[in-house]
Design a protein around this motif. Structure first.
Motif, PDB file in Angstrom:
ATOM      1  N   SER A  21       0.800  -1.217   0.000  1.00  0.00           N
ATOM      2  CA  SER A  21       0.000   0.000   0.000  1.00  0.00           C
ATOM      3  C   SER A  21       0.829   1.261   0.000  1.00  0.00           C
ATOM      4  N   SER A  22       2.129   1.133   0.316  1.00  0.00           N
ATOM      5  CA  SER A  22       2.994   2.310   0.335  1.00  0.00           C
ATOM      6  C   SER A  22       3.406   2.725  -1.074  1.00  0.00           C
ATOM      7  N   LEU A  23       3.115   1.883  -2.065  1.00  0.00           N
ATOM      8  CA  LEU A  23       3.459   2.199  -3.439  1.00  0.00           C
ATOM      9  C   LEU A  23       2.192   2.188  -4.283  1.00  0.00           C
ATOM     10  N   THR A  24       1.725   3.369  -4.667  1.00  0.00           N
ATOM     11  CA  THR A  24       0.523   3.455  -5.485  1.00  0.00           C
ATOM     12  C   THR A  24       0.830   3.209  -6.950  1.00  0.00           C
ATOM     13  N   GLY A  25       2.103   3.147  -7.289  1.00  0.00           N
ATOM     14  CA  GLY A  25       2.501   2.885  -8.658  1.00  0.00           C
ATOM     15  C   GLY A  25       3.926   3.336  -8.877  1.00  0.00           C
ATOM     16  N   LEU A  26       4.604   2.704  -9.826  1.00  0.00           N
ATOM     17  CA  LEU A  26       5.952   3.133 -10.157  1.00  0.00           C
ATOM     18  C   LEU A  26       5.912   4.473 -10.875  1.00  0.00           C
ATOM     19  N   ARG A  27       6.837   5.353 -10.524  1.00  0.00           N
ATOM     20  CA  ARG A  27       7.002   6.621 -11.232  1.00  0.00           C
ATOM     21  C   ARG A  27       8.153   6.456 -12.211  1.00  0.00           C
ATOM     22  N   ILE A  28       7.887   6.753 -13.468  1.00  0.00           N
ATOM     23  CA  ILE A  28       8.878   6.512 -14.512  1.00  0.00           C
ATOM     24  C   ILE A  28       9.039   7.758 -15.379  1.00  0.00           C
ATOM     25  N   ILE A  29      10.285   8.176 -15.557  1.00  0.00           N
ATOM     26  CA  ILE A  29      10.599   9.265 -16.476  1.00  0.00           C
ATOM     27  C   ILE A  29      11.229   8.644 -17.712  1.00  0.00           C
ATOM     28  N   ILE A  30      10.658   8.924 -18.870  1.00  0.00           N
ATOM     29  CA  ILE A  30      11.201   8.397 -20.108  1.00  0.00           C
ATOM     30  C   ILE A  30      11.635   9.549 -21.011  1.00  0.00           C
ATOM     31  N   GLY A  31      12.483   9.229 -21.955  1.00  0.00           N
ATOM     32  CA  GLY A  31      12.939  10.249 -22.883  1.00  0.00           C
ATOM     33  C   GLY A  31      14.059   9.721 -23.744  1.00  0.00           C
ATOM     34  N   GLN A  32      14.190  10.298 -24.921  1.00  0.00           N
ATOM     35  CA  GLN A  32      15.266   9.906 -25.821  1.00  0.00           C
ATOM     36  C   GLN A  32      16.611  10.334 -25.247  1.00  0.00           C
ATOM     37  N   THR A  33      17.663   9.773 -25.776  1.00  0.00           N
ATOM     38  CA  THR A  33      18.991  10.168 -25.345  1.00  0.00           C
ATOM     39  C   THR A  33      19.184  11.661 -25.567  1.00  0.00           C
ATOM     40  N   THR A 213       2.975   5.342 -13.451  1.00  0.00           N
ATOM     41  CA  THR A 213       2.754   6.698 -13.942  1.00  0.00           C
ATOM     42  C   THR A 213       3.992   7.046 -14.758  1.00  0.00           C
ATOM     43  N   MET A 214       3.804   7.262 -16.060  1.00  0.00           N
ATOM     44  CA  MET A 214       4.934   7.548 -16.941  1.00  0.00           C
ATOM     45  C   MET A 214       4.849   8.967 -17.477  1.00  0.00           C
ATOM     46  N   VAL A 215       5.950   9.685 -17.337  1.00  0.00           N
ATOM     47  CA  VAL A 215       6.034  11.045 -17.857  1.00  0.00           C
ATOM     48  C   VAL A 215       7.237  11.125 -18.782  1.00  0.00           C
ATOM     49  N   GLY A 216       7.042  11.701 -19.951  1.00  0.00           N
ATOM     50  CA  GLY A 216       8.122  11.754 -20.932  1.00  0.00           C
ATOM     51  C   GLY A 216       8.477  13.161 -21.359  1.00  0.00           C
ATOM     52  N   LEU A 217       9.724  13.348 -21.732  1.00  0.00           N
ATOM     53  CA  LEU A 217      10.200  14.613 -22.294  1.00  0.00           C
ATOM     54  C   LEU A 217      10.233  14.460 -23.812  1.00  0.00           C
ATOM     55  N   PRO A 303       1.320   2.862 -23.231  1.00  0.00           N
ATOM     56  CA  PRO A 303       0.068   3.619 -23.074  1.00  0.00           C
ATOM     57  C   PRO A 303       0.166   4.696 -22.000  1.00  0.00           C
ATOM     58  N   ASP A 304      -0.676   5.712 -22.146  1.00  0.00           N
ATOM     59  CA  ASP A 304      -0.917   6.712 -21.092  1.00  0.00           C
ATOM     60  C   ASP A 304       0.338   7.442 -20.632  1.00  0.00           C
ATOM     61  N   ILE A 305       1.193   7.833 -21.562  1.00  0.00           N
ATOM     62  CA  ILE A 305       2.358   8.633 -21.199  1.00  0.00           C
ATOM     63  C   ILE A 305       1.952  10.100 -21.158  1.00  0.00           C
ATOM     64  N   LYS A 306       2.341  10.780 -20.104  1.00  0.00           N
ATOM     65  CA  LYS A 306       2.120  12.229 -20.015  1.00  0.00           C
ATOM     66  C   LYS A 306       3.354  12.912 -20.606  1.00  0.00           C
ATOM     67  N   TRP A 307       3.202  13.507 -21.770  1.00  0.00           N
ATOM     68  CA  TRP A 307       4.340  14.109 -22.453  1.00  0.00           C
ATOM     69  C   TRP A 307       4.495  15.581 -22.090  1.00  0.00           C
ATOM     70  N   ILE A 308       5.730  15.981 -21.861  1.00  0.00           N
ATOM     71  CA  ILE A 308       6.047  17.388 -21.627  1.00  0.00           C
ATOM     72  C   ILE A 308       6.810  17.889 -22.847  1.00  0.00           C
ATOM     73  N   MET A 323       6.936  18.352 -14.400  1.00  0.00           N
ATOM     74  CA  MET A 323       7.312  16.964 -14.181  1.00  0.00           C
ATOM     75  C   MET A 323       6.926  16.507 -12.781  1.00  0.00           C
ATOM     76  N   THR A 324       7.216  17.324 -11.785  1.00  0.00           N
ATOM     77  CA  THR A 324       6.889  16.974 -10.402  1.00  0.00           C
ATOM     78  C   THR A 324       5.391  16.770 -10.226  1.00  0.00           C
ATOM     79  N   GLU A 325       4.612  17.676 -10.789  1.00  0.00           N
ATOM     80  CA  GLU A 325       3.158  17.582 -10.667  1.00  0.00           C
ATOM     81  C   GLU A 325       2.632  16.350 -11.413  1.00  0.00           C
ATOM     82  N   SER A 326       3.225  16.044 -12.558  1.00  0.00           N
ATOM     83  CA  SER A 326       2.764  14.911 -13.357  1.00  0.00           C
ATOM     84  C   SER A 326       3.064  13.566 -12.692  1.00  0.00           C
ATOM     85  N   LEU A 327       4.121  13.529 -11.905  1.00  0.00           N
ATOM     86  CA  LEU A 327       4.493  12.286 -11.232  1.00  0.00           C
ATOM     87  C   LEU A 327       3.654  12.015  -9.990  1.00  0.00           C
ATOM     88  N   GLU A 328       2.980  13.009  -9.505  1.00  0.00           N
ATOM     89  CA  GLU A 328       2.185  12.851  -8.269  1.00  0.00           C
ATOM     90  C   GLU A 328       0.943  12.003  -8.502  1.00  0.00           C
TER      91      GLU A 328
END
Length: 328
Positions: A21-33, A213-217, A303-308, A323-328
């Protein structure tokens, strides 16, 4: 606690999602090199309870620092990183080992009351972690050696044509110069009698091993390529050639996998007298741009990537805030 990986009837390793219960989901930052994902992740981790897990197939090698843009010693004093510098360059590593190592790292972080923040530059590793990995029938070293010999004698194009005949779907996804993947796909076909494209796991959201929760640049191509070129120039300026020399002269040197890394294989060719230093530099830039395109092709499948959206001269504070807000 993490549920151990289990083999399902479709021939995939599938783990259960975390019930902790302490982990509601993995937070992942993705992006090209060269997208800036590592820098933004480090900034976030410095001001939070996150510990960073590297999802990168080359940062695992000790001594390969400049060419892989690893965090420096000062950054590692402030932030705890996982799955960086875990094996020697002459050792082999694979996706299955990564999934196992990453599962343990996630469990360890959660057990200590911290939060894992994954930073992904190798989409294949992330796919395996989230969806499970294809459990094929193993490998055949003799068969692989025969195909390596064929590639040397008749050319890689000969093997690629064979793959086009037996598995056109897979061949369409592999670059005609990707020796390793072409041979692997043919190896699986010869062992199983089935195309690897029909055996591998496909993306299905319902099969996720972890909630995420995936957020990408995201960058426009021309601007990202400019960043790539500038990064490569910095790498050479900061001693990439000397780093490769040191690895070669260290004893066992580079292995087959690490030696195929962009930024290393080109310099090895230069040191062997095959190409000039300037030509090596241009090859690194070209190879990195190709890698960036391939990464985005992979990322679009998740699926469901939040792109910045990012652009040159962008306000880094804005990106950090979004990014911080999107990972919450």
């Amino acid at each position: 606690m993490l549920t151990p990986l289990e083999m399902n009837t479709q021939g995939r390793f599938m783990g259960q999602c975390l019930s902790n219960s302490s982990l509601t989901g993995l937070r992942i930052i993705i992006g090209q090199t060269a997208s800036g994902k590592s820098a933004i992740a480090s900034r976030i981790a410095r001001h939070s309870d996150y510990e960073i897990i590297s999802v990168d197939s080359m940062k695992i090698y000790r001594g390969m620092d400049i060419g892989t843009s690893k965090p420096n010693a000062e950054q590692r004093k402030k932030i705890r990183y996982h799955l960086i510098d875990i094996i020697e360059p002459y050792e082999e590593y694979n996706v299955a080992k990564f999934v196992s190592d990453c599962d343990r790292a996630i469990a360890d972080i959660i057990k200590r009351g911290k939060k894992p923040l994954l930073v992904c530059g190798t989409p294949l590793y992330l796919k395996a972690l989230l969806y499970g990995i294809f459990a094929d029938s193993g490998s055949d070293s003799q068969l692989r050696a025969e195909m390596e010999k064929t590639a040397s004698e008749k050319g890689l194009a000969f093997l690629y044509e064979q793959l086009m005949k037996v598995d056109p779907a897979k061949a369409d996804k592999i670059h005609a110069n990707d020796r390793k993947r072409i041979i692997r796909a043919l190896e699986v076909y010869k062992i199983t009698g089935k195309p690897i494209s029909t055996l591998q796991t496909h993306f299905k959201k319902t099969e996720l091993r972890y909630p995420v929760t995936m957020v990408g640049l995201k960058w426009k191509s021309e601007e990202l390529y400019q960043r790539i070129n500038e990064r490569v120039e910095r790498m050479f300026k900061h001693g990439l050639v000397e780093e490769v020399k040191g690895l070669i002269n260290s004893g066992k040197g580079l292995g087959k996998q690490s030696g195929d890394a962009i930024g290393y294989k080109e310099i090895v060719r230069h040191l062997n007298g095959e190409i000039t230093l300037e030509a090596a530099k241009e090859e690194v830039k070209k190879g990195t741009r190709y890698l960036a395109r391939k990464q985005m092709t992979w990322f679009r499948r998740f699926p469901d990537i939040k792109w910045i959206e990012c652009k040159l001269g962008d306000d880094t504070d804005r990106i950090y805030k979004v990014m911080t807000e999107s990972l919450e």
